[in-house]
Design a protein around this motif. Structure first.
Motif, short mmCIF file in Angstrom:
data_model
loop_
_atom_site.label_atom_id
_atom_site.label_comp_id
_atom_site.label_asym_id
_atom_site.label_seq_id
_atom_site.Cartn_x
_atom_site.Cartn_y
_atom_site.Cartn_z
N SER A 1 0.89 -1.15 0.09
CA SER A 1 0.28 -0.07 -0.44
C SER A 1 0.90 1.51 0.08
O SER A 1 1.50 0.97 0.77
CB SER A 1 -1.03 0.24 0.89
N GLY B 1 -1.78 -5.15 5.68
CA GLY B 1 -1.80 -4.23 4.42
C GLY B 1 -1.18 -3.54 3.72
O GLY B 1 -1.33 -2.83 3.03
N ARG C 1 5.23 -6.50 1.78
CA ARG C 1 4.82 -5.54 3.06
C ARG C 1 6.83 -4.20 3.56
O ARG C 1 5.84 -3.38 3.82
CB ARG C 1 4.45 -6.57 4.31
#
Length: 282
Positions: free
Chosen positions: A88, A168, A147
């Motif tokens: 993200s 995430g 990540r």
């Protein structure tokens, strides 16, 4: 009889009855629990001594001379395909446009996996100029690596479908959805193969009986399943079973064989796998 399959919930659920001697007349099993990348390599070797294995459908072209594809026990389905994930806010996730992967580093669980074949076929259509470096790593290490920014994107399988939000990560594409929309066929993931010198009909019968007993008495296999999936919550393990153990596990059927044929013929056209003798497929 020596058998190798993964410790994932779908495999332990499927083989519970046979492993525990609950099928009359079935030979005792000597089980090797191994990730599918390991079993792919073992099946392609010359001295594994294994009679039955769970491998990726993508590995079939290398093993069909010694092993036959069985019509049951494997993993095909719909809505169960591999996912391409990005960090993200990372460089490859500025949008869900696949062109963001051009020249990027992508981690994959194996280069002889259905997931990898689907990824390469999808990228050929959707990533102008192609991705950059392909990094092979164990599937359970891929999401942490994405990540932590060690790689730009990851190709994930198994229970990662249910757990990636906890890392995430962002879903760029569901390769299963792409495959189903493109072909109208189920996704061929894991195959059960047995040595051609064995009684293939009998082995398929034992496996099908094991599947049917697992469905009829699911509580019997729960302890066995969870003992081999200790990192998974019970609800995740159950979701895994419900997704990957389905009508194709009991019988590939015409659509199952059509899916395998479509995957391997497309992959051969792209130079990703050798051409196979289609007469040996069924």
């Amino acid at each position: 009889m020596k058998i190798a399959f993964s410790p994932c919930p779908n495999d332990t659920f499927v083989f519970h009855a046979w492993v525990h001697g609950l099928i009359p007349g079935a030979p005792q099993l000597d089980v090797l629990y191994a990730d599918i990348d390991v079993t792919n390599t073992l099946a392609a070797g010359t001295s594994s001594g294994l009679d039955v294995l769970k491998i990726s459908y993508a590995a079939l072209p290398w093993v069909l001379s010694e092993y036959a594809l069985l019509p049951c026990g494997g993993a095909l389905g719909r809505g169960c395909g591999p996912l391409v994930l990005t960090q993200s806010g990372g460089a490859a996730s500025s949008s869900q446009d696949p062109s963001a992967l051009a020249g990027k580093r992508v981690a994959v669980p194996s280069e002889r996996s259905t997931a990898y074949l689907l990824f390469r076929l999808w990228a050929a259509q959707n990533v102008p100029g192609g991705v950059g470096e392909i990094v092979v790593m164990p599937f359970h290490e891929i999401m942490p690596a994405v990540r932590d920014g060690l790689i730009d994107a990851g190709l994930v399988i198994h229970e990662a479908r249910f757990t990636y939000p906890a890392y995430g990560l962002t879903l760029m594409t569901d390769l299963g959805s792409w495959w189903e929309a493109d072909t109208g066929l189920p996704i061929p993931l894991g195959a059960i193969v047995a040595r051609r010198s064995l009684d293939l009909d009998a082995i398929a019968g034992y496996i099908r009986t094991s599947v049917e007993q697992a469905w009829a008495q699911p509580a019997l296999s729960k302890q066995y399943v969870m003992s081999h999936s200790q990192e998974l919550a019970p609800e995740v393990a159950q979701a895994h079973i419900e997704l990957y153990v389905n009508e194709f596990t009991a019988n590939l059927g015409d659509s199952g064989y059509a899916a395998v044929t479509a995957l391997l013929s497309r992959a051969a056209q792209e130079g990703l796998v050798p051409e196979i003798d289609w007469a040996k497929l069924r």
